[in-house]
Design a protein around this motif. Structure first.
Motif, PDB file in Angstrom:
ATOM      1  N   MET A  65       0.809  -1.105  -0.118  1.00  0.00           N
ATOM      2  CA  MET A  65       0.041  -0.022   0.175  1.00  0.00           C
ATOM      3  C   MET A  65       0.871   1.198  -0.138  1.00  0.00           C
ATOM      4  O   MET A  65       0.645   2.038  -0.598  1.00  0.00           O
ATOM      5  CB  MET A  65      -0.960   0.003   1.255  1.00  0.00           C
ATOM      6  CG  MET A  65      -2.060  -1.073   1.251  1.00  0.00           C
ATOM      7  SD  MET A  65      -3.450  -0.348   0.367  1.00  0.00           S
ATOM      8  CE  MET A  65      -4.032   0.740   1.503  1.00  0.00           C
ATOM      9  N   LEU A  86      -0.668  -6.430  -4.930  1.00  0.00           N
ATOM     10  CA  LEU A  86      -2.172  -6.313  -4.641  1.00  0.00           C
ATOM     11  C   LEU A  86      -3.136  -7.250  -5.286  1.00  0.00           C
ATOM     12  O   LEU A  86      -3.973  -7.719  -4.719  1.00  0.00           O
ATOM     13  CB  LEU A  86      -2.452  -4.730  -4.393  1.00  0.00           C
ATOM     14  CG  LEU A  86      -1.791  -3.924  -3.379  1.00  0.00           C
ATOM     15  CD1 LEU A  86      -2.143  -2.627  -3.956  1.00  0.00           C
ATOM     16  CD2 LEU A  86      -2.244  -4.432  -2.267  1.00  0.00           C
ATOM     17  N   GLY A 104      -4.007  -9.012  -2.332  1.00  0.00           N
ATOM     18  CA  GLY A 104      -4.989  -7.832  -1.782  1.00  0.00           C
ATOM     19  C   GLY A 104      -6.199  -8.318  -1.154  1.00  0.00           C
ATOM     20  O   GLY A 104      -6.498  -9.646  -1.549  1.00  0.00           O
ATOM     21  N   SER A 105      -7.129  -7.514  -0.672  1.00  0.00           N
ATOM     22  CA  SER A 105      -8.383  -7.662  -0.490  1.00  0.00           C
ATOM     23  C   SER A 105      -9.253  -6.504  -0.890  1.00  0.00           C
ATOM     24  O   SER A 105      -8.542  -5.605  -1.236  1.00  0.00           O
ATOM     25  CB  SER A 105      -8.331  -8.101   1.084  1.00  0.00           C
ATOM     26  OG  SER A 105      -8.159  -6.797   1.896  1.00  0.00           O
ATOM     27  N   ASN A 157      -8.472  -2.963   0.116  1.00  0.00           N
ATOM     28  CA  ASN A 157      -7.318  -2.120  -0.635  1.00  0.00           C
ATOM     29  C   ASN A 157      -7.695  -1.366  -1.787  1.00  0.00           C
ATOM     30  O   ASN A 157      -7.175  -0.631  -2.603  1.00  0.00           O
ATOM     31  CB  ASN A 157      -6.189  -3.067  -1.112  1.00  0.00           C
ATOM     32  CG  ASN A 157      -5.668  -4.034   0.185  1.00  0.00           C
ATOM     33  OD1 ASN A 157      -5.532  -5.227  -0.148  1.00  0.00           O
ATOM     34  ND2 ASN A 157      -5.158  -3.329   1.196  1.00  0.00           N
ATOM     35  N   ILE A 193      -6.322   1.408  -4.449  1.00  0.00           N
ATOM     36  CA  ILE A 193      -6.018   1.295  -5.772  1.00  0.00           C
ATOM     37  C   ILE A 193      -6.666   2.203  -6.799  1.00  0.00           C
ATOM     38  O   ILE A 193      -5.924   2.553  -7.806  1.00  0.00           O
ATOM     39  CB  ILE A 193      -6.413  -0.289  -6.152  1.00  0.00           C
ATOM     40  CG1 ILE A 193      -5.477  -1.178  -5.363  1.00  0.00           C
ATOM     41  CG2 ILE A 193      -6.386  -0.339  -7.628  1.00  0.00           C
ATOM     42  CD1 ILE A 193      -6.027  -2.676  -5.527  1.00  0.00           C
ATOM     43  N   ALA A 229      -5.442  -4.974 -10.902  1.00  0.00           N
ATOM     44  CA  ALA A 229      -5.614  -5.225  -9.515  1.00  0.00           C
ATOM     45  C   ALA A 229      -7.309  -5.057  -9.206  1.00  0.00           C
ATOM     46  O   ALA A 229      -7.872  -5.878  -8.279  1.00  0.00           O
ATOM     47  CB  ALA A 229      -4.701  -4.296  -8.570  1.00  0.00           C
ATOM     48  N   LEU A 284      -9.807  -7.996  -7.334  1.00  0.00           N
ATOM     49  CA  LEU A 284     -10.261  -7.863  -5.977  1.00  0.00           C
ATOM     50  C   LEU A 284     -11.644  -7.722  -5.854  1.00  0.00           C
ATOM     51  O   LEU A 284     -12.301  -7.682  -4.825  1.00  0.00           O
ATOM     52  CB  LEU A 284      -9.580  -6.880  -5.299  1.00  0.00           C
ATOM     53  CG  LEU A 284      -8.238  -7.066  -5.169  1.00  0.00           C
ATOM     54  CD1 LEU A 284      -7.280  -5.962  -4.445  1.00  0.00           C
ATOM     55  CD2 LEU A 284      -7.629  -8.475  -4.806  1.00  0.00           C
TER      56      LEU A 284
END
Length: 616
Positions: A1, A19, A23-24, A27, A31, A51, A55
């Motif tokens: 991050m 990410l 990532g989740s 985040n 992004i 990304a 996610l």
């Protein structure tokens, strides 16, 4: 991050790539902000879109792209599908025109080809991707050219001949291009032998980056005569990272070439204890006779007594026997790939035989801190008779076993009418209250063929553990996904998830779309349902649909009825976990089998770890 704010453009891009993988949804806002800050840099923009779509579910990702005024076309579309299964309908109709597409779009198209996620005819309706990708290596944009060669190297279906680059022209290319061409030249033994003179040229390349690429590619291959090149090169090489790769080649192939052993051992002995050099050499030599020699060097340096260590081996073997005798869980697989997948999710493994028992067992354990859950793993072979025989022997040899789990691959029963029940390739199916139905146990008359078997319910205790996992899934906790990722890293790319383009559903012999679902197709969905079992390899979608509609069958396989009969005779219950590898129709193939095996193994670990430790 934090690296999203770094000054270096490459660092920002790689942070977004990371990410996308780890990532989740927490985040996502960062992004989106990174996308807005870097809209003028096409590479960072593409990484951000990739990304974002990795996610978020498809509908939410589409909304975010609309808010950011990023139409799902061109480079944005290529980026959006890189780590997700979103926007496949747009991708199927997209065309990336080599002659006038912008470089960012061509770069991302090359990435999709390398990842084997590009639909066929991405560049032209009149040409296959493998016929076009070679044209890009002469593109004026150096990154496009590099990505095309990287894609040719990464895609297992492509080879040096797809490159369309005469080897005598390689010297004029930049070092990062030459690096991948050299790796392509040693992608397999036959290609390397056919291009031996080119390998000699690569060993003398003036750029360390290019030489390192060739040395990296050489690590996994060997043929008679190669040692002359490698040893001469090693003696003349003055760049440490290149020498390191050559040493790894020597260590891995030391059993094939006696001349490799001495340089590898000298390098190991001169390296510091606990160093990365020693770790890499040990990893390369793991399955060779050189590995014990390395360990002798390590023990001698530490003043440890090898004979004493040999004496300690017997107690360890005795400890494995003791763990096995107290094991409460028996896992049964049919195929070697299923057995390998289960071994990959185990933290400890030891082979074990029993007097009067023809089975060869693996005693394994799932270890969390100080908590240990021991399991017995047995491989049965295909068919219910083999499963029954192996299970009978196992239960006789390990009378403390209480829970029996059949783990492996199966055909799935898709249901386009009911999307919530629609089973796709790579999904997980466990036996729920419907249990197991033996559909080849039938009464047949001139008028009809009627299944006489009654569904046998699964283990009540394991069904409770599976219900707990369902609850955790609703809370966005899916422990099997972490086990899956770790197992694929351990097993290698051959067990990785195939491209979504290989998940084709047919009705009446024609491809049809999958129904829309509320979760990304990049991860396995978990279904509870009845398991259909028979000594029949099912390639009939009519029978499949009858089983689905009459008994709520979600998966079809060949072993569980035998395992169930053996368990019943010992007063034990069973449970079934299956990864879906085909649709039980005439289009059945092996593409998804390895991945389906590892998703079943990963879920099985999560299931066993969900069982209270008191059960052990």
């Amino acid at each position: 991050m934090g690296l999203l704010h770094d000054d270096a453009l490459k660092v920002k891009r790689w942070a977004l790539n990371s990410l996308a993988l780890i990532g989740s949804q927490s985040n996502v806002r960062a992004i989106v902000e990174a996308i807005q800050r870097n809209r003028n840099d096409p590479d960072i923009l593409g990484a951000g879109v990739s990304a974002l779509c990795a996610l978020l579910p498809a509908a939410e990702a589409r909304k975010e792209l609309e808010r950011a005024d990023l139409p799902i076309q061109g480079a944005i579309l290529m980026a959006a599908v890189q780590h997700s299964g979103h926007f496949q309908s747009e991708l199927r109709t997209a065309r990336v025109r080599v002659d006038y597409a912008a470089p960012p779009e061509l770069r991302l198209a090359g990435v999709l080809v390398g990842l084997d996620k590009a639909p066929e005819h991405l560049f032209s309706l009149n040409a296959f991707n493998h016929e076009v990708i070679g044209e890009l290596n002469s593109h004026p944009d150096p990154i496009v050219a590099q990505y095309s060669i990287w894609a040719t190297y990464e895609n297992p279906k492509l080879s040096l001949k797809n490159l369309r680059l005469p080897l005598h022209d390689v010297e004029a290319k930049p070092p990062n291009i030459r690096k991948y061409v050299y790796q392509l030249a040693v992608k397999d033994v036959q290609t390397a032998q056919d291009n031996y003179d080119f390998l000699v040229l690569g060993s003398e390349d003036p750029a360390p980056e290019a030489r390192a690429g060739l040395a990296t590619g050489l690590r996994g291959i060997y043929f008679d005569g190669l040692e002359a090149l490698v040893i001469d090169w090693f003696n003349d090489e003055d760049v440490d990272r290149v020498k390191q790769r050559l040493l790894e080649h020597m260590a891995r192939n030391s059993d094939n070439c006696a001349a490799y052993a001495a340089p590898a051992l000298r390098a190991y002995e001169s390296a510091d204890a606990g160093s990365l050099t020693r770790a890499r050499l040990e990893a390369a030599a793991r399955n060779t006779s050189l590995y014990p020699a390395m360990k002798r060097i390590e023990y001698a340096a530490e003043g440890r007594d090898l004979f004493q260590m040999e004496k300690q081996a017997a107690p360890r073997l005795s400890e494995a026997h003791e763990h096995a005798q107290n094991a409460k869980v028996l896992i049964v697989t049919a195929l070697p790939k299923e057995n390998a997948a289960v071994r990959a999710v185990l933290d400890e493994t030891a082979s074990l035989g029993k007097l009067g028992d023809s089975n060869l067992y693996c005693v394994g354990a799932f270890v969390e801190g100080a908590v240990r859950r021991t399991v017995i793993l047995a491989s049965a072979g295909m068919g219910k008779v083999n499963a029954a025989t192996v299970t009978t022997n196992a239960l006789r040899s390990f009378p403390e076993v209480e829970h029996i789990v059949m783990v492996g691959i199966a055909g799935g029963c898709p249901n386009r009418v009911k999307p919530d029940e629609h089973v796709r390739l790579g999904d997980i199916v466990f036996s729920n209250h419907g249990g197991v139905i033996e559909y080849d146990f039938v009464k047949e008359t001139r008028e009809e063929r009627k299944i006489r078997s009654s569904p046998q319910r699964p283990s009540a205790k394991l069904l409770q553990a599976a219900s707990q996992l369902v609850t955790r899934g609703l809370m966005n906790e899916r422990p099997w996904e972490a086990h899956l990722s770790h197992a694929i890293v351990k097993l290698g790319d051959k067990f990785a998830r195939p491209s979504v383009s290989n998940d084709v559903l047919h009705e009446d012999g024609k491809p049809v779309p999958h129904p829309a679902q509320d979760t990304a197709v990049d991860f396995p969905r978990v279904h509870g349902g009845t398991i259909g079992t028979a000594d029949t390899l099912l390639k009939n979608d009519i029978t499949r649909n009858q089983l689905r509609d009459q008994f709520n069958v979600r998966a079809v396989e060949m072993e569980t009825s035998g395992l169930q009969n053996a368990a019943w005779s010992h007063g034990k219950d069973i449970f079934v976990v299956r990864g879906i590898c085909d649709y039980c129709d005439e289009h059945k193939n092996d593409v998804w089998q390895n991945y389906a095996a590892v998703v079943a193994a990963a879920y099985t670990r999560a299931l066993v770890e969900e069982m209270p430790i008191e059960w052990f």
